[in-house]
Design a protein around this motif. Sequence first.
Motif, PDB file in Angstrom:
ATOM      1  N   MET A 125      -5.129 -87.583 -74.230  1.00 15.34           N
ATOM      2  CA  MET A 125      -4.588 -88.227 -73.049  1.00 15.34           C
ATOM      3  C   MET A 125      -4.601 -89.753 -73.188  1.00 15.34           C
ATOM      4  SD  MET A 125      -3.804 -85.682 -70.862  1.00 15.34           S
ATOM      5  CE  MET A 125      -3.303 -86.705 -69.525  1.00 15.34           C
ATOM      6  N   GLN A 126      -5.324 -90.262 -74.142  1.00 18.59           N
ATOM      7  CA  GLN A 126      -5.434 -91.705 -74.297  1.00 18.59           C
ATOM      8  C   GLN A 126      -4.095 -92.346 -74.638  1.00 18.59           C
ATOM      9  OE1 GLN A 126      -8.248 -92.926 -77.257  1.00 18.59           O
ATOM     10  NE2 GLN A 126      -8.598 -94.858 -76.260  1.00 18.59           N
ATOM     11  N   ASN A 127      -3.258 -91.675 -75.379  1.00 21.90           N
ATOM     12  CA  ASN A 127      -1.966 -92.220 -75.768  1.00 21.90           C
ATOM     13  C   ASN A 127      -0.834 -91.715 -74.891  1.00 21.90           C
ATOM     14  OD1 ASN A 127      -3.150 -93.595 -77.915  1.00 21.90           O
ATOM     15  ND2 ASN A 127      -3.007 -91.811 -79.222  1.00 21.90           N
ATOM     16  N   SER A 128      -1.148 -91.134 -73.752  1.00 21.80           N
ATOM     17  CA  SER A 128      -0.125 -90.576 -72.872  1.00 21.80           C
ATOM     18  C   SER A 128       0.606 -91.677 -72.117  1.00 21.80           C
ATOM     19  CB  SER A 128      -0.752 -89.602 -71.881  1.00 21.80           C
ATOM     20  OG  SER A 128      -1.650 -90.293 -71.037  1.00 21.80           O
ATOM     21  N   LYS A 129       1.793 -91.338 -71.641  1.00 15.55           N
ATOM     22  CA  LYS A 129       2.581 -92.268 -70.848  1.00 15.55           C
ATOM     23  C   LYS A 129       1.930 -92.411 -69.474  1.00 15.55           C
ATOM     24  CE  LYS A 129       7.191 -92.905 -69.003  1.00 15.55           C
ATOM     25  NZ  LYS A 129       8.499 -92.288 -68.810  1.00 15.55           N
ATOM     26  N   ALA A 130       1.791 -93.624 -69.002  1.00 12.58           N
ATOM     27  CA  ALA A 130       1.130 -93.881 -67.724  1.00 12.58           C
ATOM     28  C   ALA A 130       1.994 -93.400 -66.565  1.00 12.58           C
ATOM     29  CB  ALA A 130       0.854 -95.373 -67.573  1.00 12.58           C
ATOM     30  N   ALA A 131       1.343 -92.950 -65.506  1.00 12.99           N
ATOM     31  CA  ALA A 131       2.028 -92.526 -64.287  1.00 12.99           C
ATOM     32  C   ALA A 131       1.846 -93.606 -63.229  1.00 12.99           C
ATOM     33  CB  ALA A 131       1.454 -91.205 -63.793  1.00 12.99           C
ATOM     34  N   ALA A 132       2.865 -93.814 -62.415  1.00 14.47           N
ATOM     35  CA  ALA A 132       2.821 -94.855 -61.390  1.00 14.47           C
ATOM     36  C   ALA A 132       1.982 -94.458 -60.187  1.00 14.47           C
ATOM     37  CB  ALA A 132       4.236 -95.199 -60.940  1.00 14.47           C
ATOM     38  N   THR A 133       1.911 -93.166 -59.901  1.00 13.12           N
ATOM     39  CA  THR A 133       1.144 -92.670 -58.764  1.00 13.12           C
ATOM     40  C   THR A 133       0.278 -91.509 -59.220  1.00 13.12           C
ATOM     41  OG1 THR A 133       2.899 -91.145 -58.127  1.00 13.12           O
ATOM     42  CG2 THR A 133       2.921 -93.309 -57.085  1.00 13.12           C
ATOM     43  N   PRO A 134      -0.847 -91.246 -58.527  1.00 12.41           N
ATOM     44  CA  PRO A 134      -1.711 -90.159 -58.971  1.00 12.41           C
ATOM     45  C   PRO A 134      -1.184 -88.766 -58.644  1.00 12.41           C
ATOM     46  CG  PRO A 134      -2.684 -91.277 -57.107  1.00 12.41           C
ATOM     47  CD  PRO A 134      -1.464 -92.048 -57.490  1.00 12.41           C
ATOM     48  N   ILE A 135      -0.244 -88.656 -57.706  1.00 11.02           N
ATOM     49  CA  ILE A 135       0.276 -87.331 -57.333  1.00 11.02           C
ATOM     50  C   ILE A 135       1.702 -87.481 -56.804  1.00 11.02           C
ATOM     51  CG2 ILE A 135      -0.554 -87.327 -54.949  1.00 11.02           C
ATOM     52  CD1 ILE A 135      -1.460 -84.389 -55.526  1.00 11.02           C
ATOM     53  N   LEU A 136       2.484 -86.424 -56.993  1.00  8.71           N
ATOM     54  CA  LEU A 136       3.840 -86.363 -56.463  1.00  8.71           C
ATOM     55  C   LEU A 136       3.910 -85.347 -55.345  1.00  8.71           C
ATOM     56  CD1 LEU A 136       5.923 -86.244 -59.761  1.00  8.71           C
ATOM     57  CD2 LEU A 136       5.683 -88.177 -58.218  1.00  8.71           C
ATOM     58  N   LYS A 137       4.972 -85.405 -54.554  1.00  8.18           N
ATOM     59  CA  LYS A 137       5.201 -84.361 -53.560  1.00  8.18           C
ATOM     60  C   LYS A 137       5.434 -83.047 -54.277  1.00  8.18           C
ATOM     61  CE  LYS A 137       7.966 -86.742 -50.128  1.00  8.18           C
ATOM     62  NZ  LYS A 137       9.284 -86.767 -49.633  1.00  8.18           N
ATOM     63  N   ASP A 138       5.056 -81.945 -53.653  1.00 11.66           N
ATOM     64  CA  ASP A 138       5.252 -80.636 -54.274  1.00 11.66           C
ATOM     65  C   ASP A 138       6.709 -80.344 -54.573  1.00 11.66           C
ATOM     66  OD1 ASP A 138       2.687 -79.776 -54.648  1.00 11.66           O
ATOM     67  OD2 ASP A 138       2.529 -78.871 -52.665  1.00 11.66           O
ATOM     68  N   SER A 139       7.616 -80.859 -53.763  1.00 11.54           N
ATOM     69  CA  SER A 139       9.027 -80.585 -53.989  1.00 11.54           C
ATOM     70  C   SER A 139       9.553 -81.258 -55.255  1.00 11.54           C
ATOM     71  CB  SER A 139       9.848 -81.041 -52.780  1.00 11.54           C
ATOM     72  OG  SER A 139       9.702 -82.436 -52.601  1.00 11.54           O
ATOM     73  N   GLU A 140       8.859 -82.276 -55.743  1.00 12.73           N
ATOM     74  CA  GLU A 140       9.294 -82.985 -56.933  1.00 12.73           C
ATOM     75  C   GLU A 140       8.772 -82.356 -58.215  1.00 12.73           C
ATOM     76  OE1 GLU A 140       8.487 -87.148 -56.593  1.00 12.73           O
ATOM     77  OE2 GLU A 140       9.247 -87.223 -54.557  1.00 12.73           O
ATOM     78  N   LEU A 141       7.857 -81.404 -58.094  1.00 11.38           N
ATOM     79  CA  LEU A 141       7.339 -80.712 -59.266  1.00 11.38           C
ATOM     80  C   LEU A 141       8.134 -79.444 -59.512  1.00 11.38           C
ATOM     81  CD1 LEU A 141       3.500 -80.984 -58.705  1.00 11.38           C
ATOM     82  CD2 LEU A 141       4.838 -82.141 -60.436  1.00 11.38           C
ATOM     83  N   ARG A 142       8.283 -79.079 -60.754  1.00  9.05           N
ATOM     84  CA  ARG A 142       9.012 -77.853 -61.049  1.00  9.05           C
ATOM     85  C   ARG A 142       8.108 -76.641 -60.841  1.00  9.05           C
ATOM     86  NH1 ARG A 142       7.982 -80.148 -66.229  1.00  9.05           N
ATOM     87  NH2 ARG A 142       6.701 -78.765 -67.462  1.00  9.05           N
ATOM     88  N   GLU A 143       8.709 -75.515 -60.552  1.00  5.42           N
ATOM     89  CA  GLU A 143       7.968 -74.285 -60.294  1.00  5.42           C
ATOM     90  C   GLU A 143       7.449 -73.683 -61.592  1.00  5.42           C
ATOM     91  OE1 GLU A 143       7.099 -72.573 -57.537  1.00  5.42           O
ATOM     92  OE2 GLU A 143       7.838 -74.189 -56.284  1.00  5.42           O
ATOM     93  N   ASP A 144       6.199 -73.385 -61.651  1.00  2.99           N
ATOM     94  CA  ASP A 144       5.594 -72.688 -62.776  1.00  2.99           C
ATOM     95  C   ASP A 144       4.621 -71.669 -62.214  1.00  2.99           C
ATOM     96  OD1 ASP A 144       5.362 -75.588 -64.883  1.00  2.99           O
ATOM     97  OD2 ASP A 144       6.830 -73.986 -64.936  1.00  2.99           O
ATOM     98  N   ALA A 145       4.688 -70.467 -62.711  1.00  2.68           N
ATOM     99  CA  ALA A 145       3.764 -69.436 -62.259  1.00  2.68           C
ATOM    100  C   ALA A 145       2.741 -69.166 -63.341  1.00  2.68           C
ATOM    101  CB  ALA A 145       4.527 -68.159 -61.936  1.00  2.68           C
ATOM    102  N   GLY A 146       1.627 -68.598 -62.946  1.00  2.64           N
ATOM    103  CA  GLY A 146       0.596 -68.248 -63.914  1.00  2.64           C
ATOM    104  C   GLY A 146      -0.286 -69.430 -64.255  1.00  2.64           C
ATOM    105  N   GLY A 147      -1.417 -69.122 -64.839  1.00  3.03           N
ATOM    106  CA  GLY A 147      -2.359 -70.168 -65.199  1.00  3.03           C
ATOM    107  C   GLY A 147      -2.533 -70.273 -66.693  1.00  3.03           C
ATOM    108  N   ASP A 148      -3.288 -71.255 -67.081  1.00 10.07           N
ATOM    109  CA  ASP A 148      -3.591 -71.483 -68.491  1.00 10.07           C
ATOM    110  C   ASP A 148      -5.105 -71.472 -68.628  1.00 10.07           C
ATOM    111  OD1 ASP A 148      -3.687 -72.182 -71.119  1.00 10.07           O
ATOM    112  OD2 ASP A 148      -2.983 -74.232 -70.832  1.00 10.07           O
ATOM    113  N   ASN A 149      -5.635 -70.429 -69.222  1.00  9.18           N
ATOM    114  CA  ASN A 149      -7.089 -70.284 -69.322  1.00  9.18           C
ATOM    115  C   ASN A 149      -7.720 -71.233 -70.330  1.00  9.18           C
ATOM    116  OD1 ASN A 149      -6.998 -68.290 -67.414  1.00  9.18           O
ATOM    117  ND2 ASN A 149      -6.888 -66.637 -68.903  1.00  9.18           N
ATOM    118  N   SER A 150      -6.927 -71.845 -71.199  1.00 10.37           N
ATOM    119  CA  SER A 150      -7.499 -72.719 -72.220  1.00 10.37           C
ATOM    120  C   SER A 150      -7.794 -74.127 -71.691  1.00 10.37           C
ATOM    121  CB  SER A 150      -6.562 -72.807 -73.428  1.00 10.37           C
ATOM    122  OG  SER A 150      -5.352 -73.432 -73.050  1.00 10.37           O
TER     123      SER A 150
END
Length: 96
Positions: free
Chosen positions: A1-26
């Motif tokens: 995460m150290q070399n990741s692109k910076a985000a302007a805000t810590p969270i977005l509205k739910d409508s702006e995120l794409r739908e993904d189902a299921g979890g990632d256990n790793s």
Amino acid sequence: MQNSKAAATPILKDSELREDAGGDNSFPYREAVGALAYLMVGTRPDIVYALSIVSRHLEAPTKRDILKVKRIFRYLNGTRDYCITYKRGMQKEMVC
């Protein structure tokens, strides 16, 4: 995460995120949220709202929840130089 692109805000509205189902256990979701909570208490009150949202899904996080946590880390990476200033009289202290 150290070399990741910076985000302007810590969270977005739910409508702006794409739908993904299921979890990632790793992905260590609970540990990541705990680390963010520890950081928030003394030094980063700007992530309180975002952390309250991601804390709701500790038992069964979805991919969408994991993306939210990663976005908070990206936001912190981009705002690494932000500080809290404590003033007492004329003396200033910077906490970074």
